[in-house]
Design a protein around this motif. Structure first.
Motif, PDB file in Angstrom:
ATOM      1  N   THR A  11     -10.257   8.936  36.525  1.00  0.00           N
ATOM      2  CA  THR A  11     -10.738   8.803  35.147  1.00  0.00           C
ATOM      3  C   THR A  11     -10.441   7.445  34.537  1.00  0.00           C
ATOM      4  O   THR A  11     -10.716   7.218  33.367  1.00  0.00           O
ATOM      5  N   ASN A  12      -9.881   6.524  35.321  1.00  0.00           N
ATOM      6  CA  ASN A  12      -9.562   5.199  34.778  1.00  0.00           C
ATOM      7  C   ASN A  12     -10.809   4.470  34.310  1.00  0.00           C
ATOM      8  O   ASN A  12     -10.782   3.699  33.350  1.00  0.00           O
ATOM      9  N   SER A  13     -11.927   4.688  35.002  1.00  0.00           N
ATOM     10  CA  SER A  13     -13.157   3.985  34.661  1.00  0.00           C
ATOM     11  C   SER A  13     -14.114   4.834  33.841  1.00  0.00           C
ATOM     12  O   SER A  13     -15.241   4.434  33.583  1.00  0.00           O
ATOM     13  N   VAL A  14     -13.669   6.026  33.406  1.00  0.00           N
ATOM     14  CA  VAL A  14     -14.533   6.913  32.640  1.00  0.00           C
ATOM     15  C   VAL A  14     -14.609   6.444  31.192  1.00  0.00           C
ATOM     16  O   VAL A  14     -13.591   6.128  30.576  1.00  0.00           O
ATOM     17  N   ASN A  15     -15.812   6.406  30.649  1.00  0.00           N
ATOM     18  CA  ASN A  15     -16.005   6.020  29.256  1.00  0.00           C
ATOM     19  C   ASN A  15     -16.045   7.285  28.397  1.00  0.00           C
ATOM     20  O   ASN A  15     -16.993   8.061  28.476  1.00  0.00           O
ATOM     21  N   ILE A  16     -15.011   7.497  27.592  1.00  0.00           N
ATOM     22  CA  ILE A  16     -14.934   8.687  26.745  1.00  0.00           C
ATOM     23  C   ILE A  16     -15.620   8.361  25.433  1.00  0.00           C
ATOM     24  O   ILE A  16     -15.060   7.707  24.564  1.00  0.00           O
ATOM     25  N   GLY A  17     -16.859   8.831  25.286  1.00  0.00           N
ATOM     26  CA  GLY A  17     -17.652   8.438  24.132  1.00  0.00           C
ATOM     27  C   GLY A  17     -17.619   9.406  22.980  1.00  0.00           C
ATOM     28  O   GLY A  17     -18.204   9.151  21.933  1.00  0.00           O
ATOM     29  N   SER A  18     -16.962  10.546  23.125  1.00  0.00           N
ATOM     30  CA  SER A  18     -16.939  11.525  22.043  1.00  0.00           C
ATOM     31  C   SER A  18     -15.645  12.314  22.092  1.00  0.00           C
ATOM     32  O   SER A  18     -14.927  12.313  23.109  1.00  0.00           O
ATOM     33  N   LEU A  19     -15.375  12.994  20.988  1.00  0.00           N
ATOM     34  CA  LEU A  19     -14.166  13.815  20.920  1.00  0.00           C
ATOM     35  C   LEU A  19     -14.251  14.975  21.907  1.00  0.00           C
ATOM     36  O   LEU A  19     -13.252  15.323  22.555  1.00  0.00           O
ATOM     37  N   ASP A  20     -15.426  15.574  22.042  1.00  0.00           N
ATOM     38  CA  ASP A  20     -15.586  16.688  22.987  1.00  0.00           C
ATOM     39  C   ASP A  20     -15.286  16.246  24.415  1.00  0.00           C
ATOM     40  O   ASP A  20     -14.670  16.987  25.186  1.00  0.00           O
ATOM     41  N   ALA A  21     -15.722  15.037  24.766  1.00  0.00           N
ATOM     42  CA  ALA A  21     -15.457  14.517  26.105  1.00  0.00           C
ATOM     43  C   ALA A  21     -13.962  14.313  26.311  1.00  0.00           C
ATOM     44  O   ALA A  21     -13.428  14.581  27.389  1.00  0.00           O
ATOM     45  N   TYR A  22     -13.304  13.828  25.259  1.00  0.00           N
ATOM     46  CA  TYR A  22     -11.858  13.627  25.346  1.00  0.00           C
ATOM     47  C   TYR A  22     -11.130  14.958  25.534  1.00  0.00           C
ATOM     48  O   TYR A  22     -10.214  15.069  26.356  1.00  0.00           O
ATOM     49  N   VAL A  23     -11.547  15.967  24.783  1.00  0.00           N
ATOM     50  CA  VAL A  23     -10.907  17.288  24.885  1.00  0.00           C
ATOM     51  C   VAL A  23     -11.100  17.867  26.284  1.00  0.00           C
ATOM     52  O   VAL A  23     -10.162  18.418  26.878  1.00  0.00           O
ATOM     53  N   ARG A  24     -12.318  17.741  26.829  1.00  0.00           N
ATOM     54  CA  ARG A  24     -12.570  18.237  28.179  1.00  0.00           C
ATOM     55  C   ARG A  24     -11.710  17.514  29.204  1.00  0.00           C
ATOM     56  O   ARG A  24     -11.156  18.126  30.125  1.00  0.00           O
ATOM     57  N   LEU A  25     -11.582  16.202  29.014  1.00  0.00           N
ATOM     58  CA  LEU A  25     -10.763  15.421  29.938  1.00  0.00           C
ATOM     59  C   LEU A  25      -9.292  15.825  29.837  1.00  0.00           C
ATOM     60  O   LEU A  25      -8.617  16.001  30.859  1.00  0.00           O
ATOM     61  N   ALA A  26      -8.787  15.981  28.612  1.00  0.00           N
ATOM     62  CA  ALA A  26      -7.380  16.358  28.423  1.00  0.00           C
ATOM     63  C   ALA A  26      -7.080  17.716  29.038  1.00  0.00           C
ATOM     64  O   ALA A  26      -6.019  17.921  29.648  1.00  0.00           O
ATOM     65  N   ASN A  27      -8.002  18.646  28.887  1.00  0.00           N
ATOM     66  CA  ASN A  27      -7.806  19.987  29.435  1.00  0.00           C
ATOM     67  C   ASN A  27      -7.955  20.039  30.947  1.00  0.00           C
ATOM     68  O   ASN A  27      -7.572  21.031  31.581  1.00  0.00           O
ATOM     69  N   SER A  28      -8.533  18.984  31.528  1.00  0.00           N
ATOM     70  CA  SER A  28      -8.723  18.962  32.978  1.00  0.00           C
ATOM     71  C   SER A  28      -7.448  18.581  33.727  1.00  0.00           C
ATOM     72  O   SER A  28      -7.334  18.832  34.921  1.00  0.00           O
TER      73      SER A  28
END
Length: 292
Positions: A11-28
């Protein structure tokens, strides 16, 4: 723990463009076992291992999001609440001692909530609603106790005061602060300032216009004052030190009374007439220097 490292790398190169994307990433990010958590905390405690800090933060992001959700009723951006909670999480990790007999999340809850509380109190209203520790505690507890939009009656105030260990007056005062609304100064007469307040109840900046002031003239005068002061300062440099002091003590020291020729004559051991001559010559030089 290997899964978290692999996830962090991917996920170092993943562009988190929204809060929902951030939440999904955090929960992963997978949760740590107690054994894994202790190992990372020991590496941090004994070796100041930054990699361990990253893994501890990533595995606990979901808890910050969960806590931040409980503060959604304050009308503040959810992303900001989570961000403040993350700051609290990082502070907790730095302050955690491996000799504590609790899991990191139990210790971190206090720090996460503390940072979110400070953010809420700073941004919920323009005017601070709570400043002391007791007022902060009353503010957040009162929000939990207040189940409806209406005002408390006398019995409800008494019950809340007893439960929170404060006076009835403090409950009423905090309830009044919490019910107040920020009023915009920029509504036009035909605009609706908010869902509850029309222009008739607002203090529009239209009605606060000061027609006597002229900003352009004020700026021009200020610039001219700066210009003339600069020229005078440079002009004084062409005078000898005694002449400079005579001019300053006679005309430029605003925090004291204008000195007389006789006073200066005594200070310099010369006649008052000689002081007058020095002053006259200095004034001529200053005028010539400023005009050129």
């Amino acid at each position: 723990m290997k899964n978290i490292k692999e996830k962090m790398i991917s996920t170092n190169s993943v562009n988190i463009g929204s809060l929902d994307a951030y939440v999904r990433l955090a929960n992963s990010f997978p949760m740590l076992t107690e054994k894994q958590e202790k190992l990372l905390l020991k590496k941090l405690f004994f070796y100041n291992d930054i990699e361990s800090v990253k893994l501890l933060i990533l595995s606990h992001l979901r808890f910050v999001i969960y806590i931040a959700k409980n503060y959604s009723g304050y009308g503040l951006p959810k992303a900001d609440l989570i961000q403040e909670g993350n700051i609290g999480l990082m502070k907790a990790i730095r302050r955690f001692n491996i000799n504590f007999k609790v899991r990191l999340v139990s210790f971190a809850v206090h720090w996460i909530k503390s940072e979110i509380h400070e953010y809420v109190l700073r941004n919920w209203r323009i005017v601070k609603v709570a400043t002391t520790k007791a007022q902060r505690k009353l503010f957040f507890n009162l929000r939990k106790k207040k189940k409806r939009l209406g005002w408390f009656n006398t019995d409800e105030v008494n019950i809340v005061a007893n439960q929170l260990g404060v006076t009835q007056r403090e409950v009423k005062e905090m309830e009044s602060r919490m019910s107040a609304q920020d009023i915009t100064l920029d509504c036009l007469p035909n605009d609706i300032c908010s869902d509850h307040l029309s222009y008739r109840h607002s203090s529009s900046s239209v009605y606060l216009e000061d027609k006597k002031s002229n900003f352009a003239l004020d700026i021009e005068e200020n610039n001219w004052d700066i210009h003339t002061n600069h020229k005078l300062s440079n002009a004084l440099l062409i005078l000898d030190e005694r002449s400079q002091q005579i001019i300053k003590r006679r005309w430029l020291y605003q925090d004291r009374q204008k000195m007389t020729l006789q006073s200066l004559a005594r200070d310099y051991g010369i006649s008052a007439e000689r002081v007058r001559q020095l002053e006259k010559n200095a004034m001529k030089k200053l005028k010539l220097a400023i005009e050129t």
